[in-house]
Design an enzyme around this catalytic site. Structure first.
Site, mmCIF file in Angstrom:
data_model
loop_
_atom_site.group_PDB
_atom_site.id
_atom_site.type_symbol
_atom_site.label_atom_id
_atom_site.label_comp_id
_atom_site.label_asym_id
_atom_site.label_seq_id
_atom_site.Cartn_x
_atom_site.Cartn_y
_atom_site.Cartn_z
ATOM 1 N N SER A 440 0.842 -1.162 -0.100
ATOM 2 C CA SER A 440 0.167 0.052 -0.113
ATOM 3 C C SER A 440 0.883 1.460 -0.042
ATOM 4 O O SER A 440 1.891 1.344 0.848
ATOM 5 C CB SER A 440 -0.872 0.109 1.347
ATOM 6 N N CYS A 629 -6.878 -0.706 7.535
ATOM 7 C CA CYS A 629 -5.750 -1.178 6.836
ATOM 8 C C CYS A 629 -4.898 -1.758 7.595
ATOM 9 O O CYS A 629 -4.593 -1.529 8.949
ATOM 10 C CB CYS A 629 -4.983 -0.077 6.186
ATOM 11 N N ASP A 674 -8.305 -2.194 3.487
ATOM 12 C CA ASP A 674 -7.200 -2.549 2.469
ATOM 13 C C ASP A 674 -6.465 -3.310 3.647
ATOM 14 O O ASP A 674 -5.527 -2.978 4.334
ATOM 15 C CB ASP A 674 -6.466 -1.235 2.399
ATOM 16 N N TRP A 676 -4.506 -7.190 4.449
ATOM 17 C CA TRP A 676 -3.588 -8.513 3.755
ATOM 18 C C TRP A 676 -3.111 -9.555 4.703
ATOM 19 O O TRP A 676 -3.116 -9.257 5.889
ATOM 20 C CB TRP A 676 -2.541 -7.781 3.063
HETATM 21 P P1 FAD Z 1 7.281 -13.603 1.254
HETATM 22 O O1 FAD Z 1 8.592 -14.253 0.685
HETATM 23 O O2 FAD Z 1 6.154 -13.515 0.430
HETATM 24 O O3 FAD Z 1 7.062 -14.682 2.571
HETATM 25 C C1 FAD Z 1 5.824 -14.629 3.054
HETATM 26 C C2 FAD Z 1 6.029 -14.925 4.384
HETATM 27 O O4 FAD Z 1 6.311 -16.267 4.620
HETATM 28 C C3 FAD Z 1 6.881 -14.368 5.270
HETATM 29 O O5 FAD Z 1 6.477 -14.024 6.660
HETATM 30 C C4 FAD Z 1 8.121 -15.332 5.610
HETATM 31 O O6 FAD Z 1 8.948 -15.113 6.365
HETATM 32 C C5 FAD Z 1 7.551 -16.687 5.541
HETATM 33 N N1 FAD Z 1 8.069 -17.700 4.765
HETATM 34 C C6 FAD Z 1 9.267 -17.761 3.898
HETATM 35 N N2 FAD Z 1 9.661 -19.137 3.571
HETATM 36 C C7 FAD Z 1 8.798 -19.962 4.473
HETATM 37 C C8 FAD Z 1 8.658 -21.161 4.299
HETATM 38 N N3 FAD Z 1 9.587 -22.074 3.803
HETATM 39 N N4 FAD Z 1 7.740 -21.868 5.107
HETATM 40 C C9 FAD Z 1 6.873 -20.910 5.794
HETATM 41 N N5 FAD Z 1 6.775 -19.775 5.919
HETATM 42 C C10 FAD Z 1 7.977 -18.989 4.998
HETATM 43 N N6 FAD Z 1 3.198 -5.275 3.756
HETATM 44 C C11 FAD Z 1 3.822 -4.345 4.353
HETATM 45 O O7 FAD Z 1 4.904 -4.456 5.128
HETATM 46 N N7 FAD Z 1 3.403 -2.990 4.244
HETATM 47 C C12 FAD Z 1 2.459 -2.769 3.545
HETATM 48 O O8 FAD Z 1 2.087 -1.571 3.128
HETATM 49 C C13 FAD Z 1 1.804 -3.883 2.741
HETATM 50 N N8 FAD Z 1 0.744 -3.540 1.982
HETATM 51 C C14 FAD Z 1 -0.032 -4.497 1.174
HETATM 52 C C15 FAD Z 1 -1.157 -4.364 0.476
HETATM 53 C C16 FAD Z 1 -1.476 -5.442 -0.131
HETATM 54 C C17 FAD Z 1 -2.837 -5.087 -1.130
HETATM 55 C C18 FAD Z 1 -1.388 -6.839 -0.045
HETATM 56 C C19 FAD Z 1 -1.881 -7.748 -0.789
HETATM 57 C C20 FAD Z 1 -0.261 -7.122 0.700
HETATM 58 C C21 FAD Z 1 0.627 -6.025 1.580
HETATM 59 N N9 FAD Z 1 1.719 -5.970 2.177
HETATM 60 C C22 FAD Z 1 2.334 -5.020 2.909
HETATM 61 C C23 FAD Z 1 2.181 -7.539 2.376
HETATM 62 C C24 FAD Z 1 3.330 -7.650 1.199
HETATM 63 O O9 FAD Z 1 2.543 -7.928 0.115
HETATM 64 C C25 FAD Z 1 3.999 -8.854 1.565
HETATM 65 O O10 FAD Z 1 3.170 -10.231 1.477
HETATM 66 C C26 FAD Z 1 4.923 -8.765 2.782
HETATM 67 O O11 FAD Z 1 5.830 -7.684 2.694
HETATM 68 C C27 FAD Z 1 6.082 -10.124 2.822
HETATM 69 O O12 FAD Z 1 6.453 -10.321 1.622
HETATM 70 P P2 FAD Z 1 8.034 -11.009 1.443
HETATM 71 O O13 FAD Z 1 8.529 -11.125 0.007
HETATM 72 O O14 FAD Z 1 8.980 -10.538 2.306
HETATM 73 O O15 FAD Z 1 7.683 -12.307 2.170
#
Ligand code: FAD
Length: 676
Positions: A440, A629, A674, A676
């Site tokens: 966001s 949110c 909003d 997630w």
């Molecule tokens: P990912 O790689 O997607 O991993 C997701 C989670 O799984 C993590 O906690 C990770 O530690 C865990 N994981 C990794 N490997 C494994 C495994 N082998 N087994 C189990 N678990 C595991 N986030 C924000 O911080 N700020 C925002 O403003 C924000 N806005 C968003 C708005 C929308 C519309 C949406 C859909 C999501 C938003 N998010 C926001 C969430 C963001 O999109 C991500 O999902 C978040 O930051 C995690 O992304 P990542 O790639 O670091 O983790």
């Protein structure tokens, strides 16, 4: 006439060029097919019926996918239906076809619909047009033979609305359901298992009702990989992991959109800073400069950040598949069927695929273990992988709860032996493809027209001798550490230079997704903003927008913000900014904070909402808009329950009536989420 030295060298050069050309065209005889993200449908046309007919298909798996999960399930289902039942399958991205003659699909073509619900019960971007067509234009669908699986999250109000709606609409239009509707719940973490249960029902229906014979699952590649003897990763035609073909060929102006989930803008990151003060948790503020492009956003939109994988995760993956010697080897890919999409631009190296295109960090699925068992390194590993693949409970205890990723799990199963017999085509077809993550936007397009701010909490959790990490958030933390020379050792490291050094000096590919999370069009309407943790991100954008409007002389309604975090001195996001905004907005701005770990009894935003009951009720009577949110799993529900209590107490009505009232606000867009 004798040739002089110059003529001779020109002729030699020409001959070499001709030979190289011949070698190249023989090796990669149909270059134009290797167009990376160009969907095959674009070649075959948008007439779905024609494509089905031309390719003699009798099973079509449609997917409505936003983050890639439904697409991933579709491709796995497609392969399994083909291998187990001999069906001639194809997957269909709704966005690739027109639907004028959809009603002419006959019952000898089985149609499977894997439909994710996004946001407030909306279809995904790629399914939007089909959905509109189905609900507004479609006539009888009496020859359609179908089944639907919905992908949703029960923490959202409109759980699996799209899947349910589609199933009901097909029935209403006279279509025949050949296997029961099924749905999966990401909110309870059972999506994979729910999908397997639905799939088992589908297989039963195929066997028992439609008389298909089931065979053992074997891997039938849909892609053919050919290694090149002469191309190296330095060759200018070779992808080093660029987001799409245009970044390799430089064929178009990369500053001009449209920018979307097939073509991002490579945005410079001009500023980063750490927002938390605690040693063990991290949250980064990131500023993307979009001034050099025609990429635009409006306050409340989402930005998608395109990731690459961490060095440490890549190293384990390479070890698990025994690919150490292959990383720089270049190969080309051919689709063995004209309805199969090539998932990334080719020719490409193994290393680039692993770093830029495969989702190798997240959890492994039981289905993946079963499908890879045929390539196990030895009888013991095969027995073990089959046991875990078939035993739901053992898989949950020994794999899921330990948060193992693909490589961790495979190495554990094989006792450290590499799975070298796994064809890389299998890896490409079975491992999910790396998807952008959405954020966001925390800036306002009114104050920062050409800067996109992101506020991201870094996901890194210690699990024994390793870290379980999030892909994008750790990438952003790496950028922050490098850019500011912060003395901090991130859990994992990344190549920040990117393909051909294109991401150097801190750039990342991004695109913007329009959101419906918007301030009221009338700025004098009061707003109640509720955003604990990073949920405050878009609300910061809203407040900045209202400050700017006030500066421009526009009358601004009351702005009441509820923010929550653990401790005031640890994770109070943008702590230094709020007094500034309060100064600018005067008495029309209020902030109520909840610090959950500062008192014996945990205090959250929902408690603060109850404390402000009469004020909230008065604001709602004055036409206030509510914005929530952040965390979808608990916070959004708890907040809604608190707001219902507020209305019930203040207006002397029953709580279920108050809940109905809130629901009606949602329908009127006066209550927006909003989450997630
Ligand atoms: P990912 O790689 O997607 O991993 C997701 C989670 O799984 C993590 O906690 C990770 O530690 C865990 N994981 C990794 N490997 C494994 C495994 N082998 N087994 C189990 N678990 C595991 N986030 C924000 O911080 N700020 C925002 O403003 C924000 N806005 C968003 C708005 C929308 C519309 C949406 C859909 C999501 C938003 N998010 C926001 C969430 C963001 O999109 C991500 O999902 C978040 O930051 C995690 O992304 P990542 O790639 O670091 O983790």
């Amino acid at each position: 006439m004798a040739l002089d030295t110059l003529d001779f060298s020109v002729m030699v050069a020409l001959a070499v060029a001709v030979l190289a050309y011949i070698a190249k065209t023989q090796f990669f005889p149909s270059e134009p097919e290797s167009t990376g993200f160009l969907p095959t449908a674009a070649v075959a046309g948008r007439d779905l019926l024609q494509v089905i007919k031309d390719n003699s298909k009798n099973a079509v798996i449609f997917y409505g996918s936003q983050t890639g999960t439904a697409e991933d399930y579709a491709s796995k289902l497609s392969k399994e239906l083909s291998s187990r039942f001999g069906l001639k399958t194809m997957t269909v991205d709704f966005a690739d076809y027109d639907f004028d003659n959809f009603a002419d699909i006959t019952s000898d073509t089985l149609c499977f619909f894997l439909m994710a619900t996004y946001g407030e019960g909306e279809p995904t971007d790629n399914a939007n047009e089909f959905y509109e067509w189905l609900f507004n234009e479609a006539d009888s669908l009496s020859t359609l033979s179908y089944t639907v699986f919905g992908l949703g999250n029960s923490t959202y109000e409109f759980y699996n609305k799209v899947g349910k709606d589609l199933d009901a609409k097909f029935e209403e239009k006279g279509a025949e359901r050949f296997s029961p509707y099924g749905e999966g719940d990401d909110g309870t973490g059972t999506l994979d298992e729910d999908f397997l249960t639905w799939k088992d029902n589908v297989f039963d229906s195929l066997k028992n009702n439609l008389n298909f014979e089931e065979h053992e699952l074997t891997y039938e590649p849909g892609l053919k990989l050919e290694e090149s003897d002469f191309l190296t990763i330095e060759d200018e035609s070779v992808s080093q992991g660029e987001p799409d073909k245009s970044y390799i060929t430089g064929s178009s102006d990369l500053t001009k959109g449209p920018f979307d989930n097939t073509h991002p803008y490579l945005a410079p990151i001009t500023k980063t800073r750490e927002l938390f003060t605690s040693k063990d948790r991290s949250c980064v503020h990131v500023e993307f400069d979009i001034s050099g492009s025609n990429l635009r956003y409006t306050t409340g939109d989402h930005v998608a950040i395109w990731p690459s994988n961490a060095n440490e995760t890549i190293a384990t993956f390479v070890k698990a598949f025994g690919l150490e010697q292959k990383l720089d080897t270049v190969f080309d890919l051919k689709a063995l069927d004209s309805t199969i999409h090539l998932p990334f631009p080719t020719p490409i190296s193994y290393g680039a695929v692993i770093r830029h295109h495969l989702e190798i960090t997240g959890p492994i699925s039981r289905q993946f273990l079963l499908s890879i068992s045929a390539f196990a390194p030895g009888a013991e590993a095969k027995k073990e992988v089959t046991r875990l693949g078939n035993d739901k409970q053992a898989f949950a205890d020994e794999v899921t709860t330990k948060k193992l990723n693909i490589a961790d799990a495979l190495l554990l199963i094989s006792g450290g032996k590499p799975w070298s017999a796994v064809p890389f085509e299998f890896v490409i077809e079975s491992v999910s493809h790396l998807q952008p993550r959405y954020y966001s936007i925390s800036s306002s397009s009114l104050t920062e027209k050409t800067t996109i701010n992101v506020t991201a909490v870094v996901e890194a959790e210690e699990a024994g001798d390793r870290f379980v990490t999030g892909v994008v958030t750790n990438l952003l933390k790496n950028v922050e550490v490098e850019q500011n020379h912060t003395p901090f050792k991130p859990a994992v490291t990344y190549d920040l230079e990117g393909p051909r050094g294109k991401y150097s000096k801190f750039k990342l590919p991004i695109h913007v997704r329009r959101s419906t999370f918007k301030l009221p069009t009338n700025p004098s309407a009061p707003v109640i903003l509720i955003g604990p943790g990073t949920g405050v991100a878009p609300l910061r954008g809203f407040v900045r927008e209202r400050v700017q409007q006030k500066k421009a002389g526009t009358p601004i309604g009351k702005t009441v913000l509820f923010f929550g975090c653990r401790r005031e001195n640890e994770d109070y996001l943008y702590r230094e900014e709020w007094p500034q905004y309060a100064k600018e907005l005067g008495s029309s701005f209020e902030i109520h904070t909840a610090f959950s770990r500062e008192t014996d009894k945990k205090v959250y935003v929902q408690h603060k909402i109850l404390e402000q009951s009469s004020k909230i009720n008065k604001l709602l009577e004055d036409g206030a808009f509510i914005y929530v949110c952040g965390d979808a799993s608990r916070m959004a529900r708890d907040v809604q329950a608190s707001l219902a209590k507020v209305l019930a107490n203040e207006r002397g009505i029953a709580e279920d009536k108050a809940a109905d009232l809130l629901r009606s606000y949602k329908v009127q867009n006066r209550y927006q989420e909003d989450v997630w």
